[in-house]
Design a protein around this motif. Structure first.
Motif, PDB file in Angstrom:
ATOM      1  N   GLY A 173       0.942  -1.307   0.184  1.00 25.97           N
ATOM      2  CA  GLY A 173       0.317   0.272  -0.174  1.00 25.97           C
ATOM      3  C   GLY A 173       0.688   0.984  -0.196  1.00 25.97           C
ATOM      4  O   GLY A 173       1.968   1.177   0.513  1.00 25.97           O
ATOM      5  N   ALA A 174       0.052   2.575   0.255  1.00 27.43           N
ATOM      6  CA  ALA A 174       0.921   3.472   0.503  1.00 27.43           C
ATOM      7  C   ALA A 174       1.644   3.245   1.213  1.00 27.43           C
ATOM      8  O   ALA A 174       0.888   3.749   2.781  1.00 27.43           O
ATOM      9  CB  ALA A 174       0.081   5.150  -0.253  1.00 27.43           C
ATOM     10  N   GLU A 223       2.204  -2.148  19.654  1.00 24.38           N
ATOM     11  CA  GLU A 223       3.119  -1.024  20.379  1.00 24.38           C
ATOM     12  C   GLU A 223       3.697  -0.470  18.927  1.00 24.38           C
ATOM     13  O   GLU A 223       4.144   1.017  19.950  1.00 24.38           O
ATOM     14  CB  GLU A 223       3.874  -1.839  20.828  1.00 24.38           C
ATOM     15  N   ARG A 224       4.510   0.144  18.371  1.00 24.94           N
ATOM     16  CA  ARG A 224       4.243   0.732  16.987  1.00 24.94           C
ATOM     17  C   ARG A 224       3.611   1.696  16.699  1.00 24.94           C
ATOM     18  O   ARG A 224       3.955   2.249  16.032  1.00 24.94           O
ATOM     19  CB  ARG A 224       6.004  -0.211  16.195  1.00 24.94           C
ATOM     20  N   GLY A 225       1.903   1.361  16.935  1.00 22.68           N
ATOM     21  CA  GLY A 225       1.751   2.057  16.274  1.00 22.68           C
ATOM     22  C   GLY A 225       0.754   1.541  15.130  1.00 22.68           C
ATOM     23  O   GLY A 225      -0.230   2.173  14.665  1.00 22.68           O
ATOM     24  N   TYR A 226       1.099   0.375  14.787  1.00 24.06           N
ATOM     25  CA  TYR A 226       0.716  -0.490  13.587  1.00 24.06           C
ATOM     26  C   TYR A 226      -0.724  -0.484  13.189  1.00 24.06           C
ATOM     27  O   TYR A 226      -1.342  -1.335  14.611  1.00 24.06           O
ATOM     28  CB  TYR A 226       1.499  -1.133  13.648  1.00 24.06           C
ATOM     29  N   ARG A 227      -1.772  -0.693  12.272  1.00 24.68           N
ATOM     30  CA  ARG A 227      -3.476  -1.280  12.155  1.00 24.68           C
ATOM     31  C   ARG A 227      -3.048  -2.535  11.270  1.00 24.68           C
ATOM     32  O   ARG A 227      -2.908  -2.059  10.949  1.00 24.68           O
ATOM     33  CB  ARG A 227      -3.638   0.087  12.698  1.00 24.68           C
ATOM     34  N   PHE A 228      -3.889  -3.601  11.863  1.00 27.34           N
ATOM     35  CA  PHE A 228      -3.069  -4.522  11.019  1.00 27.34           C
ATOM     36  C   PHE A 228      -5.083  -4.707   9.867  1.00 27.34           C
ATOM     37  O   PHE A 228      -6.028  -4.326  10.719  1.00 27.34           O
ATOM     38  CB  PHE A 228      -3.406  -6.087  11.391  1.00 27.34           C
ATOM     39  N   VAL A 229      -4.746  -4.693   8.497  1.00 28.66           N
ATOM     40  CA  VAL A 229      -5.774  -4.961   8.395  1.00 28.66           C
ATOM     41  C   VAL A 229      -5.430  -5.969   6.753  1.00 28.66           C
ATOM     42  O   VAL A 229      -4.795  -6.807   7.050  1.00 28.66           O
ATOM     43  CB  VAL A 229      -5.795  -3.302   6.903  1.00 28.66           C
ATOM     44  N   ARG A 230      -6.990  -6.228   6.352  1.00 25.24           N
ATOM     45  CA  ARG A 230      -6.985  -7.030   5.056  1.00 25.24           C
ATOM     46  C   ARG A 230      -5.955  -7.162   3.971  1.00 25.24           C
ATOM     47  O   ARG A 230      -6.390  -5.387   3.557  1.00 25.24           O
ATOM     48  CB  ARG A 230      -8.406  -8.064   5.377  1.00 25.24           C
ATOM     49  N   VAL A 231      -6.240  -7.566   3.362  1.00 23.87           N
ATOM     50  CA  VAL A 231      -5.296  -6.563   1.478  1.00 23.87           C
ATOM     51  C   VAL A 231      -6.384  -5.877   0.886  1.00 23.87           C
ATOM     52  O   VAL A 231      -5.819  -4.656   0.744  1.00 23.87           O
ATOM     53  CB  VAL A 231      -4.378  -7.811   0.913  1.00 23.87           C
ATOM     54  N   SER A 232      -7.437  -6.481   1.133  1.00 22.84           N
ATOM     55  CA  SER A 232      -8.674  -5.249   0.038  1.00 22.84           C
ATOM     56  C   SER A 232      -8.649  -4.507   0.591  1.00 22.84           C
ATOM     57  O   SER A 232      -9.122  -2.762  -0.139  1.00 22.84           O
ATOM     58  CB  SER A 232      -9.906  -5.994   0.401  1.00 22.84           C
ATOM     59  N   GLU A 233      -8.147  -3.996   2.193  1.00 24.70           N
ATOM     60  CA  GLU A 233      -8.014  -1.856   2.169  1.00 24.70           C
ATOM     61  C   GLU A 233      -6.740  -1.806   2.263  1.00 24.70           C
ATOM     62  O   GLU A 233      -7.222  -0.067   1.921  1.00 24.70           O
ATOM     63  CB  GLU A 233      -8.264  -2.403   4.348  1.00 24.70           C
ATOM     64  N   LEU A 234      -5.982  -2.805   1.457  1.00 25.88           N
ATOM     65  CA  LEU A 234      -5.043  -2.134   1.278  1.00 25.88           C
ATOM     66  C   LEU A 234      -5.143  -1.571  -0.160  1.00 25.88           C
ATOM     67  O   LEU A 234      -5.218  -0.233  -0.596  1.00 25.88           O
ATOM     68  CB  LEU A 234      -3.832  -2.564   1.347  1.00 25.88           C
ATOM     69  N   ILE A 235      -5.597  -2.563  -0.671  1.00 26.43           N
ATOM     70  CA  ILE A 235      -6.352  -2.512  -2.542  1.00 26.43           C
ATOM     71  C   ILE A 235      -6.975  -1.230  -2.309  1.00 26.43           C
ATOM     72  O   ILE A 235      -7.182   0.146  -3.178  1.00 26.43           O
ATOM     73  CB  ILE A 235      -6.370  -3.357  -3.108  1.00 26.43           C
ATOM     74  N   GLY A 236      -7.900  -0.664  -1.674  1.00 28.22           N
ATOM     75  CA  GLY A 236      -8.831   0.046  -1.820  1.00 28.22           C
ATOM     76  C   GLY A 236      -8.590   1.372  -1.892  1.00 28.22           C
ATOM     77  O   GLY A 236      -9.848   2.098  -1.888  1.00 28.22           O
ATOM     78  N   THR A 237      -7.554   1.381  -0.722  1.00 25.46           N
ATOM     79  CA  THR A 237      -6.848   2.784  -0.530  1.00 25.46           C
ATOM     80  C   THR A 237      -5.875   3.183  -1.286  1.00 25.46           C
ATOM     81  O   THR A 237      -5.155   4.226  -1.269  1.00 25.46           O
ATOM     82  CB  THR A 237      -6.183   3.192   0.765  1.00 25.46           C
ATOM     83  N   ALA A 238      -5.607   2.474  -2.163  1.00 28.40           N
ATOM     84  CA  ALA A 238      -4.480   2.480  -3.067  1.00 28.40           C
ATOM     85  C   ALA A 238      -4.400   3.711  -4.025  1.00 28.40           C
ATOM     86  O   ALA A 238      -5.817   3.648  -4.773  1.00 28.40           O
ATOM     87  CB  ALA A 238      -4.009   0.766  -3.853  1.00 28.40           C
ATOM     88  N   GLY A 239      -3.141   4.717  -4.054  1.00 27.46           N
ATOM     89  CA  GLY A 239      -4.393   6.048  -5.248  1.00 27.46           C
ATOM     90  C   GLY A 239      -4.483   6.907  -4.499  1.00 27.46           C
ATOM     91  O   GLY A 239      -4.696   7.621  -5.566  1.00 27.46           O
ATOM     92  N   ARG A 240      -4.880   6.669  -3.444  1.00 26.10           N
ATOM     93  CA  ARG A 240      -5.642   8.150  -2.982  1.00 26.10           C
ATOM     94  C   ARG A 240      -5.443   8.833  -2.223  1.00 26.10           C
ATOM     95  O   ARG A 240      -3.446   8.623  -2.226  1.00 26.10           O
ATOM     96  CB  ARG A 240      -7.041   7.195  -1.419  1.00 26.10           C
TER      97      ARG A 240
END
Length: 277
Positions: A60-61, A260-277
């Motif tokens: 993702g971005a 702890e580092r501030g990351y949020r876990f997502v599924r691939v579909s969420e990354l693809i859905g926000t690609a290019g935004r």
């Protein structure tokens, strides 16, 4: 996918080979929630490439926030039935239980043969809103002529192999498989992209190799992931007990550390859905 990380680095290929999908209490920050979308909406995909080539998504971005997608290859080749009948386990229920306990949204790239061998588990994964199921071929045979010694799919049968996997998912009770495809071994060329493009899928690779294939040191696997993750990363791991026995233990270290580092876990579909935004 499945290849030890050292060999993978030496070959300069982000690939893998053959066979890829309880618990001790640990405290964790607020669990991640899978993004909700309208039931009628179609899963996000990337636009096809030139000449009908399947688009390829690797991460993702980087500026899209501290998100990371853990992906797990449920590998089983078309001819491994006798090994499964002999007691070899190509599934990993403890890993799935840990992901559920830690509430980690994840994407499982499943072969059709795996779904046939473990239909109840396949259905449970496919109907759990925490997870999404994507296509890892039917047979886990390679889509190029040279791919870590894997048997190969004939060029004229590549699309059929992908569609056969989707049919196996439906037979197991998975009615909402994602239109995403991961090449066995991560190996592809233009001919392969053209073939799977006809099946209407987005090819999904990765930018972080966990090194869990055949690994027995869970700390080494976890450290490999923790060193590699960046915002928008796609991590490739496995949910096959016999070929990736350290993965579940590694997850118990990776998940709380990344949170702890501030990351949020997502599924691939969420990354693809926000690609290019």
């Amino acid at each position: 996918m499945i290849v030890p990380v050292r060999r993978l680095a030496a070959l300069c290929v982000l690939g893998a080979v053959l066979t890829g999908c309880g618990t001790e209490h640990t405290s964790a920050p607020e669990p991640d929630r899978p993004a909700k979308s309208p039931a009628a909406s179609r899963p996000p995909t990337l636009a096809p490439g030139p000449a009908g080539l399947a688009p390829v998504f690797k991460s993702g971005a980087r500026g899209g926030g501290k998100t990371v997608a853990l992906t797990f290859d449920a590998d089983m080749t078309a001819d491994q039935g006798p090994r499964a009948a002999g007691g070899e386990r190509f599934d990993n229920p403890a890993l799935l239980a840990t992901l559920r306990r830690l509430k980690v949204p994840s994407t499982v790239f499943m072969t059709g043969r795996w779904a046939e061998e473990y239909p109840a588990q396949a259905r449970a994964i496919g109907t759990d809103p925490l997870f999404e199921v994507a296509n890892h071929s039917y047979s886990h045979y390679a889509f190029t002529s040279r791919c870590y010694g894997l048997p190969t799919v004939a060029p004229g049968k590549m699309r059929a192999d992908v569609e056969r996997a989707f049919a196996a998912f439906k037979k197991a009770g998975i009615t909402n498989a994602m239109p995403y495809f991961r090449f066995p071994g991560g190996c592809y060329d233009r001919a392969a992209l053209r073939a799977v493009g006809r099946a209407g899928v987005t090819a999904v690779q990765w930018d972080v190799v966990s090194g869990d294939a055949f690994a027995t040191d869970s700390d080494a696997v976890a450290d490999e992931v923790l060193r590699g993750v960046k915002p928008g990363s796609v991590v490739v791991m496995h949910c096959t007990r016999s070929a990736a026995p350290a993965t579940e233990r590694a997850i118990r270290k990776v998940v709380p550390e990344l949170r702890e580092r501030g990351y949020r876990f997502v599924r691939v579909s969420e990354l693809i859905g926000t690609a290019g935004r």
